[in-house]
Design an enzyme around this catalytic site. Structure first.
Site, short mmCIF file in Angstrom:
data_model
loop_
_atom_site.label_atom_id
_atom_site.label_comp_id
_atom_site.label_asym_id
_atom_site.label_seq_id
_atom_site.Cartn_x
_atom_site.Cartn_y
_atom_site.Cartn_z
CG HIS A 139 -1.96 -1.01 1.28
ND1 HIS A 139 -2.80 -1.27 0.22
CD2 HIS A 139 -2.31 -1.90 2.26
CE1 HIS A 139 -3.62 -2.26 0.53
NE2 HIS A 139 -3.33 -2.66 1.76
CG ASP A 156 -2.87 -8.44 1.08
OD1 ASP A 156 -2.02 -8.67 1.95
OD2 ASP A 156 -3.91 -7.79 1.30
CG HIS A 208 -6.72 -5.36 2.13
ND1 HIS A 208 -6.13 -6.00 3.20
CD2 HIS A 208 -8.00 -5.08 2.51
CE1 HIS A 208 -7.01 -6.11 4.17
NE2 HIS A 208 -8.15 -5.57 3.79
CG ASP A 228 -4.82 -9.69 4.14
OD1 ASP A 228 -4.53 -10.28 3.08
OD2 ASP A 228 -4.54 -8.50 4.34
#
Length: 336
Positions: free
Chosen positions: A117, A154, A156, A241
């Site tokens: 990120h 991931d 996200h 995650d």
């Protein structure tokens, strides 16, 4: 960090923090200098400060820790490249071929803070430096591996990685992630800009997607795109995650899912790029699920059976019709 060679796990230690030049190949000088300054101030006063609304925390050791995480990935790239070239030289000397050899090396950087990120000019979403972006630029500039595939599984979207490479045709960024989750980016229509148009592939999976969905995404989108791209090295932003037990999102992977992904990406690296493959730890916030999933990734890469006995029938039904629509859209957009 771990180096997988000759079907053995070898721990690499003693690596140096990333040099500033490697970090500023991705991040602005101002951001790196500010981070160093704020970290030093935090060390002096013993305070932890919030630097981004995720929240992302900064302590007195954050600058050093983030530099060491990036240094771990760089050291793995060096070792994987050196070992793969040694294999190629040995194969050439014996008039053989190293393609598909199960002994070709791979590396896994078990490091935090994560990175995907992190933006060129700032921290975001628990991430300080873009480890996978730093590794990609380093592989290009230090080792001449011009064509880099980054696969981000991931839960996200790796918005920071996408921002760094969105105009670069030599870096193929493929992200599978939960649709409409943090940070709100990663729509299928985000395909890169300028010269990099088409080199960004986003596969936003509907909530509830699990083992069957991600393997379908691999077969329909990820693998065909990788074969067409013909990378010189594969980097994996390995977040965990998306596991059903993780508290931060709503997908239904299990540790056997990561075994399957590890095995598939290893086989692809052996076939396409001399086995040059580096995994980097991203998210994963249920510690039991994280440990089981990382271990099963190793087992998949090593060609061993999965250790997960969990019955996937205990999970909710996957929205496979919606998944199919997402995959068909990705095929249409990218001509796969």
């Amino acid at each position: 960090m771990l180096f997988i060679e000759w079907l053995q796990l070898v721990e690499l230690t003693g690596f140096a923090p990333a040099e500033r030049a490697a970090i500023t190949a991705v991040h602005s000088d101002k951001y790196v200098a500010t981070l160093e300054k704020l970290s030093a101030i935090s060390a002096d006063c013993g305070e932890t400060r919030i630097v981004e609304s995720a929240p992302t925390y900064l302590t007195g050791t954050t600058s050093r820790d983030a530099s060491r995480a990036a240094g771990a990935v760089i050291a793995l790239v060096d070792n994987v490249v050196a070992a793969s070239r040694q294999r190629e030289a040995e194969a050439a000397a014996s008039s053989g071929s190293s393609s598909g050899s199960s002994s070709t090396p791979a590396g896994f950087a078990i490091c935090r803070p994560p990175g995907h990120h992190s933006l060129p000019s700032g921290a975001m979403g628990f991430c300080i430096f873009g480890n996978v972006s730093i590794a990609a630029r380093y592989a290009q500039r230090q080792h001449g591996l011009q064509r880099v595939l980054i696969f981000d599984w991931d839960v996200h979207h790796g918005n920071g990685t996408q921002d760094v490479f969105e105009s670069d045709p030599d870096v193929l960024f493929i992200s599978t992630h939960q649709a409409n989750a943090y940070p709100g980016t990663g729509k299928a229509a985000e395909v890169g800009v300028g010269d990099g148009e088409g080199a960004t592939i986003n596969v936003p999976l509907p909530g509830g997607s699990g083992h069957e969905a991600i393997l379908a995404a691999w077969e329909v989108v990820v693998e065909p795109a990788a074969r067409r791209f013909k990378p010189d090295i594969i980097l994996v932003s390995a977040g965990y995650d998306a596991h059903w037990a993780d508290p931060l999102a709503g997908l239904q992977f299990c540790s056997a899912t990561y075994h399957a992904l590890g095995a598939r990406v290893k086989a692809l690296a052996d076939e396409l790029c001399g086995g040059r493959l580096v995994f980097l730890l991203e998210g994963g916030y249920d510690l039991d699920a994280l440990g089981q999933s990382v271990a099963n990734t190793f087992l998949g890469v090593l060609g061993e059976a999965p250790s997960d006995a969990f019955d996937r029938k205990l999970l909710g039904e996957e929205p496979l019709e919606k998944v199919q629509q997402v995959l068909l859209e990705a095929q249409r957009i990218h001509g796969l």
